[in-house]
Design a protein around this motif. Structure first.
Motif, short mmCIF file in Angstrom:
data_model
loop_
_atom_site.label_atom_id
_atom_site.label_comp_id
_atom_site.label_asym_id
_atom_site.label_seq_id
_atom_site.Cartn_x
_atom_site.Cartn_y
_atom_site.Cartn_z
N GLY A 93 -13.86 -28.37 -10.52
CA GLY A 93 -14.41 -28.58 -11.85
C GLY A 93 -15.79 -29.22 -11.79
O GLY A 93 -16.71 -28.83 -12.52
N THR A 94 -15.94 -30.20 -10.90
CA THR A 94 -17.23 -30.85 -10.73
C THR A 94 -18.29 -29.86 -10.25
O THR A 94 -19.40 -29.80 -10.77
N LEU A 263 -12.77 -31.24 -16.74
CA LEU A 263 -11.33 -30.98 -16.71
C LEU A 263 -10.97 -29.59 -17.23
O LEU A 263 -9.91 -29.06 -16.88
N GLN A 264 -11.84 -28.97 -18.03
CA GLN A 264 -11.57 -27.61 -18.49
C GLN A 264 -11.43 -26.65 -17.31
O GLN A 264 -10.67 -25.69 -17.37
N ALA A 269 -7.80 -25.32 -12.04
CA ALA A 269 -8.14 -25.21 -10.62
C ALA A 269 -7.19 -26.07 -9.78
O ALA A 269 -6.79 -25.67 -8.68
N ALA A 270 -6.84 -27.25 -10.29
CA ALA A 270 -5.86 -28.09 -9.59
C ALA A 270 -4.51 -27.39 -9.51
O ALA A 270 -3.83 -27.44 -8.48
N ALA A 271 -4.13 -26.73 -10.60
CA ALA A 271 -2.87 -25.98 -10.58
C ALA A 271 -2.93 -24.89 -9.52
O ALA A 271 -1.96 -24.68 -8.77
N GLY A 406 -16.29 -20.55 -14.75
CA GLY A 406 -15.60 -21.28 -15.81
C GLY A 406 -14.36 -20.59 -16.34
O GLY A 406 -13.91 -20.91 -17.45
N ARG A 407 -13.78 -19.66 -15.57
CA ARG A 407 -12.55 -18.97 -15.97
C ARG A 407 -11.51 -19.08 -14.85
O ARG A 407 -11.26 -18.13 -14.12
#
Length: 477
Positions: A93-94, A263-264, A269-271, A406-407
């Protein structure tokens, strides 16, 4: 409050004019795509090899203590990789938002986003540490660790949880550097830290030079100290050289907005990243049915594999900033060219790896254990799974590309397909009737299927992002 924010922005504009030349940002929206990929990937390969050497060096020295200690490291790795992968989502995300800010040449946004990502990292690592410390016994018992292994696991994992900020925060900081086009600095830092870990490991594990013999606990302590050095070095560079960290009231006022934008991408991405080690945790549970030595064999092969996959990890870390910057500049042809180049790199290097690893499999496995069963099963792993490395490598880069634009949701779906939906039901039933190598073969086949799906999906996504051409104006005659 607004007045202070305006004052902060005026101050930063002055800094940009007077000191902007010091900031080592690289423009990825012009120049040769293959050249950018090679320039950024090669130093990152070296840095990631150094970073992964922590685990491999720990495994080498811990293996000298016995097979129980080796199996304990297998369980520890499956869980710590799950937590690290969650935080790699934060780094994704960063990187995504910073790459797009860098593509727009917006240094104010870079400062706000970099600092906010640091605050987020502190909060998340604290939460993970607290949860981890109170769930050690039930979690590791659930995935198959027995009473002989649990005390060894606790010796290592307690130190890891306490020092987790030193593991997690540098991952996010290095993602910020990559988003601005620099991979060389983190490489130098990781090499220095890996050397420190190699020196400290035997000192703490075996009690050299008058130090107490700490065994598996010593491996954890050595790694914590080395990674602590990385933490201070990375954030020192971001603060002083990149001027990308600013601890001020103005940043805190904008934290909520910046955190939301990070976080969007970071949450899905973490998932995506957690699905992989979560699937591995379940897989380790299934493999436990074959015995503790089967877990040790799989861990040995997986650690060797982690080094072999370093090129793919590096390439996936680079493609996100390339895609993000070019998206901000509306250069869609360059994004498609980058993805096709990455596919060619992955397939070519995957073929080289498969042949090389097959030739060296017995030698490599024998470096970590003398047990004939462990060597035999580790060799089977190294024969079967490397066949799919090229496809798996492209899955990594496709997921990073989804994050870069961003997707991130397609990456979640592809990773779920690769690690859960396709393999786990088949592996579960196969484990009732077949030996361990069949499990490895199923994993390899699922990597290949996921690689094909990810290529077609990411290319379609990029083409769908192109603006519709305007219809030509017709002049009536």
């Amino acid at each position: 409050m607004a007045h202070r924010g305006d004052k902060y922005r005026r101050k930063k504009r002055i800094m940009t004019k007077t000191k902007g030349s010091r900031r080592p940002h690289h423009d990825l929206t012009t120049g040769s795509i293959p050249s950018h990929l090679i320039r950024m990937t090669l130093p990152l390969v070296i840095g990631l090899l150094a970073n992964m050497a922590y685990g491999l060096v720990d495994l080498y020295f811990v293996g000298m203590l016995g097979d129980n200690e080796l199996a304990a490291m297998g369980y520890v790795t499956s869980v710590t990789m799950l937590l690290i992968s969650a935080c790699i989502g934060l780094s994704a995300g960063t990187s995504s938002v910073l790459a797009r800010a860098s593509g727009r040449k917006d240094h104010d946004a870079i400062v706000c986003l970099s600092t906010s990502s640091f605050y987020l990292t502190l909060l998340i690592s604290l939460g993970l540490s607290l949860i981890g410390l109170i769930t050690i016994n039930p979690l590791f018992t659930l995935i198959g660790a027995n009473e002989a292994i649990l005390p060894l696991i606790r010796d290592y994992i307690v130190i890891w949880y306490i020092s987790s900020i030193f593991v997690i925060a540098p991952i996010v900081g290095m993602a910020a550097m990559r988003a601005m086009g620099d991979t060389m600095t983190q490489t130098k830092i990781n090499i220095a830290a890996a050397i420190a870990n190699v020196i400290l490991d035997p000192i703490f594990i075996f009690g050299w030079f008058g130090f107490p013999r700490l065994e598996i606990q010593g491996a954890a302590l050595a790694t914590a100290i080395a990674r602590g050095g990385v933490f201070f070095a990375i954030y020192g560079v971001l603060y002083y050289r990149f001027e990308a960290i600013e601890f001020s009231r103005a940043i805190l006022e904008r934290f909520r907005e910046a955190a939301r934008s990070i976080l969007q991408v970071a949450v899905p991405a973490a998932a995506t990243n957690m699905i992989i080690p979560a699937g591995n945790v379940v897989l380790i549970g299934i493999i436990s049915g074959y015995g503790q030595n089967a877990v040790a064999a799989t861990n040995v092969a997986a650690r060797i594999e982690s080094l072999c996959l370093v090129f793919f990890f590096s390439l996936s870390a680079v493609i996100g900033p390339v895609v993000g910057q070019n998206l901000a500049a509306h250069k869609f042809d360059r994004i498609e060219e980058a993805l096709k180049t990455v596919l060619a790199f992955c397939l070519a290097w995957g073929a080289v790896l498969a042949v090389t690893i097959a030739l060296l499999a017995n030698f490599l496995a024998g470096q970590f254990s003398d047990d004939p069963y462990i060597i035999e099963k580790a060799v089977a792993y190294l024969y079967l799974i490397p066949v799919s490395y090229g496809a798996y490598g492209f899955v990594m880069s496709a997921n990073a590309s989804f994050n870069g634009i961003g997707r991130p949701l397609p990456g979640v779906i592809v990773s779920t397909l690769r690690t859960v939906v396709l393999p786990l039901p088949i592996i579960y039933f196969a484990s009732m009737y077949y030996d361990l190598p069949v499990i490895y073969g199923i994993t390899s086949a699922c990597n290949i299927v996921a690689g094909a799906v990810s290529f077609f999906w990411v290319m379609k996504t990029v083409r769908d992002l192109r603006p519709e051409p305007r219809p030509a104006t017709q002049v009536s005659g």
